[in-house]
Scaffold this motif. Sequence first.
Motif, mmCIF file in Angstrom:
data_model
loop_
_atom_site.group_PDB
_atom_site.id
_atom_site.type_symbol
_atom_site.label_atom_id
_atom_site.label_comp_id
_atom_site.label_asym_id
_atom_site.label_seq_id
_atom_site.Cartn_x
_atom_site.Cartn_y
_atom_site.Cartn_z
ATOM 1 N N PRO A 224 -15.535 1.664 0.456
ATOM 2 C CA PRO A 224 -15.144 0.473 -0.006
ATOM 3 C C PRO A 224 -13.789 0.925 -0.244
ATOM 4 C CG PRO A 224 -16.512 1.515 -1.795
ATOM 5 C CD PRO A 224 -16.606 2.381 -0.707
ATOM 6 N N LEU A 225 -12.762 -0.252 0.189
ATOM 7 C CA LEU A 225 -11.328 -0.321 0.082
ATOM 8 C C LEU A 225 -10.857 -1.027 -1.161
ATOM 9 C CD1 LEU A 225 -9.941 -0.207 3.585
ATOM 10 C CD2 LEU A 225 -10.381 1.937 2.317
ATOM 11 N N PHE A 226 -9.967 -0.554 -1.877
ATOM 12 C CA PHE A 226 -9.378 -1.239 -2.981
ATOM 13 C C PHE A 226 -7.898 -1.357 -2.579
ATOM 14 C CE2 PHE A 226 -9.211 -1.863 -7.941
ATOM 15 C CZ PHE A 226 -8.793 -3.201 -7.537
ATOM 16 N N PRO A 227 -7.357 -2.485 -1.989
ATOM 17 C CA PRO A 227 -6.013 -2.382 -1.722
ATOM 18 C C PRO A 227 -5.089 -2.800 -2.961
ATOM 19 C CG PRO A 227 -7.317 -4.209 -0.178
ATOM 20 C CD PRO A 227 -8.085 -3.538 -1.651
ATOM 21 N N LEU A 228 -4.141 -1.702 -3.224
ATOM 22 C CA LEU A 228 -3.118 -2.283 -4.441
ATOM 23 C C LEU A 228 -1.860 -2.177 -4.017
ATOM 24 C CD1 LEU A 228 -4.865 -0.180 -7.141
ATOM 25 C CD2 LEU A 228 -4.887 -2.708 -7.095
ATOM 26 N N GLU A 229 -0.972 -3.056 -4.292
ATOM 27 C CA GLU A 229 0.530 -3.074 -3.904
ATOM 28 C C GLU A 229 1.122 -1.844 -4.503
ATOM 29 O OE1 GLU A 229 2.111 -7.028 -4.259
ATOM 30 O OE2 GLU A 229 0.735 -7.840 -2.922
ATOM 31 N N GLY A 230 1.833 -1.188 -3.942
ATOM 32 C CA GLY A 230 2.805 -0.162 -5.094
ATOM 33 C C GLY A 230 1.949 0.818 -5.676
ATOM 34 N N GLY B 204 -11.573 3.840 -1.908
ATOM 35 C CA GLY B 204 -10.649 4.159 -1.299
ATOM 36 C C GLY B 204 -9.495 3.457 -1.593
ATOM 37 N N ILE B 205 -8.428 4.030 -2.150
ATOM 38 C CA ILE B 205 -7.142 3.447 -2.645
ATOM 39 C C ILE B 205 -6.162 3.328 -1.535
ATOM 40 C CG2 ILE B 205 -5.205 3.537 -4.221
ATOM 41 C CD1 ILE B 205 -7.891 2.647 -5.431
ATOM 42 N N ILE B 206 -5.748 1.919 -1.106
ATOM 43 C CA ILE B 206 -5.033 1.791 -0.001
ATOM 44 C C ILE B 206 -3.627 0.853 -0.253
ATOM 45 C CG2 ILE B 206 -6.423 -0.022 1.128
ATOM 46 C CD1 ILE B 206 -4.856 2.688 2.956
ATOM 47 N N GLN B 207 -2.725 0.929 0.309
ATOM 48 C CA GLN B 207 -1.654 -0.097 0.165
ATOM 49 C C GLN B 207 -1.589 -1.080 1.244
ATOM 50 O OE1 GLN B 207 2.144 0.904 -2.243
ATOM 51 N NE2 GLN B 207 1.890 2.689 -0.492
ATOM 52 N N PRO B 208 -1.509 -2.374 0.788
ATOM 53 C CA PRO B 208 -1.089 -3.304 1.891
ATOM 54 C C PRO B 208 0.244 -3.231 2.604
ATOM 55 C CG PRO B 208 -1.129 -4.259 -0.222
ATOM 56 C CD PRO B 208 -1.328 -2.942 -0.575
ATOM 57 N N LYS B 209 0.520 -3.488 3.841
ATOM 58 C CA LYS B 209 1.774 -3.322 4.335
ATOM 59 C C LYS B 209 2.769 -4.365 4.028
ATOM 60 C CE LYS B 209 0.663 -0.605 8.601
ATOM 61 N NZ LYS B 209 0.761 -0.407 9.981
ATOM 62 N N THR C 270 -4.327 -9.632 5.642
ATOM 63 C CA THR C 270 -3.330 -8.895 5.284
ATOM 64 C C THR C 270 -3.678 -7.294 6.014
ATOM 65 O OG1 THR C 270 -3.427 -9.831 3.298
ATOM 66 C CG2 THR C 270 -2.381 -7.572 3.466
ATOM 67 N N SER C 271 -2.696 -6.693 6.625
ATOM 68 C CA SER C 271 -2.583 -5.317 7.248
ATOM 69 C C SER C 271 -2.568 -4.302 6.238
ATOM 70 C CB SER C 271 -1.800 -5.359 8.474
ATOM 71 O OG SER C 271 -0.311 -5.462 7.865
ATOM 72 N N MET C 272 -3.314 -3.242 6.370
ATOM 73 C CA MET C 272 -3.174 -2.169 5.447
ATOM 74 C C MET C 272 -2.599 -0.977 6.204
ATOM 75 S SD MET C 272 -4.652 -3.267 2.615
ATOM 76 C CE MET C 272 -5.256 -4.859 2.365
ATOM 77 N N TYR C 273 -2.023 -0.041 5.646
ATOM 78 C CA TYR C 273 -1.573 1.309 5.880
ATOM 79 C C TYR C 273 -2.908 2.042 6.547
ATOM 80 C CZ TYR C 273 3.246 0.893 4.209
ATOM 81 O OH TYR C 273 4.627 0.456 4.031
ATOM 82 N N ASP C 274 -2.603 2.770 7.178
ATOM 83 C CA ASP C 274 -3.903 3.682 7.812
ATOM 84 C C ASP C 274 -4.245 4.775 6.987
ATOM 85 O OD1 ASP C 274 -3.869 2.107 10.280
ATOM 86 O OD2 ASP C 274 -2.420 3.394 11.036
ATOM 87 N N ILE C 275 -3.547 5.235 6.248
ATOM 88 C CA ILE C 275 -3.670 6.467 5.216
ATOM 89 C C ILE C 275 -3.811 6.112 3.760
ATOM 90 C CG2 ILE C 275 -2.939 8.749 4.271
ATOM 91 C CD1 ILE C 275 -1.705 9.242 7.259
ATOM 92 N N GLY C 276 -5.055 6.427 2.717
ATOM 93 C CA GLY C 276 -5.050 6.310 1.750
ATOM 94 C C GLY C 276 -5.671 7.563 1.025
ATOM 95 N N CYS C 277 -6.220 7.412 -0.096
ATOM 96 C CA CYS C 277 -6.927 8.205 -0.754
ATOM 97 C C CYS C 277 -8.121 7.928 -1.667
ATOM 98 C CB CYS C 277 -5.993 8.852 -1.720
ATOM 99 S SG CYS C 277 -6.487 10.620 -2.901
ATOM 100 N N ALA C 278 -9.196 8.636 -1.425
ATOM 101 C CA ALA C 278 -10.187 8.382 -2.090
ATOM 102 C C ALA C 278 -10.497 9.012 -3.444
ATOM 103 C CB ALA C 278 -11.424 8.899 -1.455
ATOM 104 N N SER D 96 -9.888 13.056 -1.856
ATOM 105 C CA SER D 96 -9.235 13.667 -0.625
ATOM 106 C C SER D 96 -8.608 12.212 0.193
ATOM 107 C CB SER D 96 -10.105 14.302 0.350
ATOM 108 O OG SER D 96 -9.779 14.413 1.815
ATOM 109 N N ARG D 97 -7.390 12.473 0.800
ATOM 110 C CA ARG D 97 -6.964 11.477 1.821
ATOM 111 C C ARG D 97 -7.776 11.259 2.777
ATOM 112 N NH1 ARG D 97 -1.216 14.160 2.026
ATOM 113 N NH2 ARG D 97 -2.467 16.038 1.792
#
Length: 216
Positions: free
Chosen positions: A14-20, A54-59, A68-76, A98-99
């Motif tokens: 699962p992904l958790f998008p977080l700004e900044g 997975g922590i990921i940033q929105p673009k 909303t588009s996301m960056y391709d690389i995050g960290c779990a 790990s990323r």
Amino acid sequence: MEKKILDNFPQQIPLFPLEGVVMFPNTYLPLNIFEPRYLKMINKAISSDDRLIGIIQPKTLGLKNSKTSMYDIGCAGKIVKFEEIKYNRYLITLKGISRFNIIKQKVNKQNFRIADVDWKPFTQDLIKVNHNDNFFHLKVALKKYLKLNNINFNMEIIDKCEDLNLADQITMICPITSKEKQLLLETLLLSKRNHLLLSMLESYNKEANLSDIIKH
């Protein structure tokens, strides 16, 4: 050995998008969860064997919809602490594992994102780092940055910190831009992240000094 460990990692998380917000391996990220879809996400994660999110940033900042588009690389991060509090809220703490690189993603029926991920580009995240980087200049630049930006912080803590991933921890808490945080996250080696963050902080400090000179 690292590849064998990666073989046991889930191919979908699962992904958790977080700004900044970024997270790095071997760091800790506390989170306050209250949005219904992410409460469902946490419920699913804690019932799984790996407990990974997975922590990921929105673009595009400020947009909170399924397109909303996301960056391709995050960290779990693995849920290592969980507390249910009043008013349908969870307090959790993630430990960075790990990323990952996103292969494809979608919004599921419970309205949170899930992604097929590739761990292989980041096998070094599972290796214990031993290096001889001197953090003196990074600490000096950080303290100057905090002072110039009127950010209250216990400077003695900075002086005493000997953690090898100091640069990663600074990146997580420092109010640099989302793009800069993402650039640091995508920099493979810790030693290179140390030098890149130092360069960023020194650049900010020079700009602040120049601005101060012009004002006076």
